[in-house]
Design a protein around this motif. Sequence first.
Motif, PDB file in Angstrom:
ATOM      1  N   CYS A 161      -0.860   5.006   1.599  1.00 26.37           N
ATOM      2  CA  CYS A 161      -1.262   5.044  -0.072  1.00 26.37           C
ATOM      3  C   CYS A 161      -1.379   6.700  -0.182  1.00 26.37           C
ATOM      4  CB  CYS A 161      -2.497   4.628  -0.502  1.00 26.37           C
ATOM      5  SG  CYS A 161      -3.984   5.335   0.420  1.00 26.37           S
ATOM      6  N   ASN A 181       1.075  -1.154   0.053  1.00 24.41           N
ATOM      7  CA  ASN A 181       0.173  -0.064   0.036  1.00 24.41           C
ATOM      8  C   ASN A 181       0.738   1.450  -0.084  1.00 24.41           C
ATOM      9  OD1 ASN A 181       0.723  -1.120   2.667  1.00 24.41           O
ATOM     10  ND2 ASN A 181      -0.351   0.555   3.535  1.00 24.41           N
ATOM     11  N   CYS A 197      -7.498  -2.615   2.833  1.00 27.73           N
ATOM     12  CA  CYS A 197      -6.013  -2.636   2.961  1.00 27.73           C
ATOM     13  C   CYS A 197      -5.562  -3.437   4.310  1.00 27.73           C
ATOM     14  CB  CYS A 197      -5.831  -1.223   3.309  1.00 27.73           C
ATOM     15  SG  CYS A 197      -3.975  -0.901   3.266  1.00 27.73           S
ATOM     16  N   TYR A 198      -6.603  -3.210   5.236  1.00 24.43           N
ATOM     17  CA  TYR A 198      -5.882  -4.239   6.547  1.00 24.43           C
ATOM     18  C   TYR A 198      -6.184  -5.806   6.032  1.00 24.43           C
ATOM     19  CZ  TYR A 198      -7.150   0.188   8.984  1.00 24.43           C
ATOM     20  OH  TYR A 198      -7.422   1.565   9.341  1.00 24.43           O
ATOM     21  N   ARG A 200     -11.855   1.538   2.005  1.00 26.06           N
ATOM     22  CA  ARG A 200     -10.636   1.117   1.427  1.00 26.06           C
ATOM     23  C   ARG A 200      -9.728   0.603   2.528  1.00 26.06           C
ATOM     24  NH1 ARG A 200      -9.063   5.848  -0.108  1.00 26.06           N
ATOM     25  NH2 ARG A 200      -7.389   6.362   1.427  1.00 26.06           N
ATOM     26  N   ARG A 209      -3.238  -7.101   4.068  1.00 22.55           N
ATOM     27  CA  ARG A 209      -1.952  -7.176   4.679  1.00 22.55           C
ATOM     28  C   ARG A 209      -2.159  -8.549   5.853  1.00 22.55           C
ATOM     29  NH1 ARG A 209      -0.025  -1.124   6.075  1.00 22.55           N
ATOM     30  NH2 ARG A 209      -2.183  -0.650   6.190  1.00 22.55           N
ATOM     31  N   PHE A 237      -2.740  -4.084  -4.650  1.00 27.49           N
ATOM     32  CA  PHE A 237      -3.307  -2.735  -3.648  1.00 27.49           C
ATOM     33  C   PHE A 237      -4.202  -1.960  -4.517  1.00 27.49           C
ATOM     34  CE2 PHE A 237      -2.907   1.354  -2.285  1.00 27.49           C
ATOM     35  CZ  PHE A 237      -3.980   1.248  -0.959  1.00 27.49           C
TER      36      PHE A 237
HETATM   37  S1  SF4 Z   1      -5.005   5.376   4.347  1.00 29.82           S
HETATM   38 FE1  SF4 Z   1      -3.454   3.763   5.253  1.00 29.82          FE
HETATM   39  S2  SF4 Z   1      -4.739   2.081   5.826  1.00 29.82           S
HETATM   40 FE2  SF4 Z   1      -5.922   3.240   4.346  1.00 29.82          FE
HETATM   41  S3  SF4 Z   1      -5.715   2.391   2.298  1.00 29.82           S
HETATM   42 FE3  SF4 Z   1      -4.150   4.071   2.383  1.00 29.82          FE
HETATM   43  S4  SF4 Z   1      -2.258   3.027   3.108  1.00 29.82           S
HETATM   44 FE4  SF4 Z   1      -3.930   1.526   3.557  1.00 29.82          FE
END
Ligand code: SF4
Length: 201
Positions: free
Chosen positions: A194, A56, A113-114, A109, A117, A93
Amino acid sequence: MNRNYQKELDELISQLEGQKIRPSLYLHSCCAPCSSYVLFYLSKYFDITLFYYNPNIMPKAEYEKRLAEQHRLLEEAYSSIKFVEGEYEQDKFLEMSKNLASEPEGGRRCHKCYELRLGETAKRAKEGGFDYFASTLSISPHKNATILNEIGDHYGQEYGIKHLPSDFKKKEGYKMSIALSKKYDLYRQTYCGCLLNNVVE
Ligand code: SF4
């Protein structure tokens, strides 16, 4: 009823200590500053392998900068901790975050993302024969521990590996991470990872 993840972890650690068991833990790290406290805390009780898997992070140069800080922290403070770097699968991602670019921090989002990972961490932990897996992510005041633990529990069940409950920001964990970052002069990024909507950490 709301779960108290820190209390659950305290109870588990006290059981392990009572039984004189030191399990192995596959610990996902988002960055050196967050892992500084989690390693300080958990390395007393677990044999840890740290897994840096963060496709990410944008751009690649920023990913590399955070990775270099992670290496430096391990060399300077936790030289016995084993380290694994995951793939920088940014396509994965970006595919996952398609149509979610305008989501605010903490929104859908971020949940995806969690999932990306934690899912990879659980899969690798199972393949590697570890006792537990976890992530440093709950140390951030911007990250919802309930969501993170629900996702961790989900992948724990899917892959058949124990997920370690956590809310590392508790017990002054977040404050400690700032103090340890100062002590080791760690680079603390000004955004989460990101650049889809310039989310500031
Ligand atoms: S803000 Fe952080 S946790 Fe949320 S999608 Fe972007 S990288 Fe991932």
